[in-house]
Design a protein around this motif. Structure first.
Motif, PDB file in Angstrom:
ATOM      1  N   GLU A  52     -11.888  10.408 -33.228  1.00 19.53           N
ATOM      2  CA  GLU A  52     -11.947  11.866 -33.341  1.00 19.53           C
ATOM      3  C   GLU A  52     -12.024  12.269 -31.968  1.00 19.53           C
ATOM      4  O   GLU A  52     -12.281  11.439 -31.072  1.00 19.53           O
ATOM      5  N   MET A  67      -2.114  16.666 -28.626  1.00 18.47           N
ATOM      6  CA  MET A  67      -1.414  15.657 -29.802  1.00 18.47           C
ATOM      7  C   MET A  67      -0.091  15.197 -29.657  1.00 18.47           C
ATOM      8  O   MET A  67       0.208  13.899 -29.656  1.00 18.47           O
ATOM      9  N   CYS A  91      -3.111  12.733 -38.412  1.00 17.36           N
ATOM     10  CA  CYS A  91      -3.967  13.312 -37.408  1.00 17.36           C
ATOM     11  C   CYS A  91      -4.293  14.874 -38.086  1.00 17.36           C
ATOM     12  O   CYS A  91      -3.949  15.867 -37.199  1.00 17.36           O
ATOM     13  N   CYS A 143      -6.238  18.337 -37.889  1.00 12.94           N
ATOM     14  CA  CYS A 143      -6.946  18.940 -36.652  1.00 12.94           C
ATOM     15  C   CYS A 143      -7.042  20.437 -36.932  1.00 12.94           C
ATOM     16  O   CYS A 143      -6.679  20.770 -37.892  1.00 12.94           O
ATOM     17  N   PHE A 199      -9.945  16.939 -33.569  1.00 15.76           N
ATOM     18  CA  PHE A 199      -8.637  16.281 -34.348  1.00 15.76           C
ATOM     19  C   PHE A 199      -9.577  14.817 -35.037  1.00 15.76           C
ATOM     20  O   PHE A 199     -10.338  14.434 -34.297  1.00 15.76           O
ATOM     21  N   LEU A 241      -4.341  22.304 -28.197  1.00 13.69           N
ATOM     22  CA  LEU A 241      -4.407  21.430 -29.273  1.00 13.69           C
ATOM     23  C   LEU A 241      -3.149  20.497 -29.476  1.00 13.69           C
ATOM     24  O   LEU A 241      -2.882  19.317 -29.459  1.00 13.69           O
TER      25      LEU A 241
END
Ligand code: FA5
Length: 350
Positions: free
Chosen positions: A219, A236, A290, A292, A315, A232
């Motif tokens: 996480e 990623m 993943c 998120c 995420f 974000l």
């Protein structure tokens, strides 16, 4: 008579000086100090001496006797020491502090991927948190905007203990504790919360090539003022390009999780089949890796953070699936198998 004692002493010393091995010493002891030895023989002659000489002669012989016994004892010690040194010198040289050469085993591929992710996120200022595998209903669901009887719970049936606690079904179970741990720093010092928390998860799951009942997630959360979806996406992308060391085809699609709004599913093009479709990706060519999204205001409030002032993303990376993709492992169940030939081949990749 004294002349005889002096000569015997000299003879004893000469013989003793020629001895180089301990076994010959016994011969000398017997020939001088034994029942029929030369020194003992002198004592036997005392009877023939006039009375006035007896005392001096006896004392001189006894002195010689003690002298010889002492010298023999010294020689024993000296020879033993020499023999020990000879033995040590004849041994091959070795370093006693060196650890034994054992077959040292290897890191599990999931550990390798986890460490790589930790390294990437640490370099971007994230802390790495440890969290319990046994959690409460509040941690795993209620604090995450999933009240009792919410249908989202159906997706994450897990193993319950008699005391009502459960084996965590998602690493999101640590979110609330992390917010509470760092909210003061966020509010008082303006330090953004940046944390990842890898961990083992459990689900009551029918297993197949990409589902296990015990698997790893990692996480990650970031909370600050003005955090947006572009932050974000940046994190990623950075994580994936660092882990795979090449460009990976990803897609982002809407996904529902009660603790994020909006929520996304981040899938990667299956690296086992090159996107053609295979059992590892349920024949879709894509692997859910993943999920998120932006942290739901209710979840921030529950963690003591004012959602009107702060925003954040979260995420939940599927670490086990990431390891499948990274190492080309076609069946997730191989990770929990005990085939060391399979598991030890990734060791060099630290
Ligand atoms: C969750 O568990 C959410 N907690 C993730 C999340 C976190 C969403 C933060 C939004 C914000 P999901 O059930 O989809 O989501 O699992 C996340 C990932 O864990 C999946 O994409 C997959 O890679 C992995 N995963 C889930 N179930 C299994 C399983 N049975 N076996 C192996 N990997 C699994």
């Amino acid at each position: 008579m004294n002349e005889q004692i002096v000569q015997l002493k000299e003879k004893f010393e000469e013989k003793l000086s020629k001895i180089s091995i301990a076994s010959e010493l016994e011969e000398i002891r017997v020939s001088f100090l034994g029942k029929n030895g030369s020194i003992t023989g002198l004592l036997k002659q005392m009877g023939k001496l006039p009375n006035e000489e007896k005392k001096t002669f006896g004392q001189a012989v006894n002195t010689l006797k003690s002298f010889a016994a002492e010298k023999i004892a010294d020689k024993v010690a000296e020879l033993q020491k020499l023999e020990l040194e000879r033995e040590i010198n004849s041994m091959p040289e070795f370093d006693v502090a060196m650890p034994p050469k054992l077959d040292r085993g290897s890191y599990h591929p999931i550990t390798l991927v986890q460490r790589k992710c930790e390294q990437v996120f640490r370099s971007m200022g994230f802390t790495v948190e440890d969290y319990s595998e046994v959690v409460t209903d509040y941690e795993c669901f209620e604090s995450l905007n999933i009240p009792k009887f919410h249908p989202a719970r159906d997706m994450q049936d897990t193993y319950y203990l008699e005391n009502g606690q459960l084996l965590k079904s998602q690493t999101s179970a640590a979110q609330n504790a992390i917010y509470k741990k760092y909210r003061d720093q966020l509010v008082n010092e303006g330090k953004p919360i940046r944390a990842i928390f890898p961990g083992r998860c459990f689900r009551n799951e029918s297993t197949d090539a990409c589902h296990e009942n015990t698997f790893f997630q990692m996480e990650g959360v970031m909370v600050d003022r003005n955090i947006s979806i572009s932050n974000l996406i940046f994190f990623m992308k950075t994580m994936l390009s660092e882990v795979f060391e090449r460009d990976i085809k990803v897609r982002l699609r809407p996904g529902f999780f009660p603790f994020v709004e909006p929520g996304f599913e981040l899938d990667i093009s299956c690296l086992i089949c090159g996107g053609e479709g295979c059992p590892s990706c349920k024949h879709s060519g894509w692997l859910e890796l993943c999920p998120c999204g932006m942290i739901h205001p209710n979840v921030l409030s529950e963690g003591g953070i004012d959602p009107d002032k702060y925003t954040g993303f979260a995420f939940g990376l599927g670490l086990t699936r990431l390891a499948m993709m990274k190492y080309g492992v076609k069946d997730i169940r191989d990770f929990n198998g005990a085939n060391l030939v399979n598991l030890s081949q990734f060791t060099d990749d630290k």
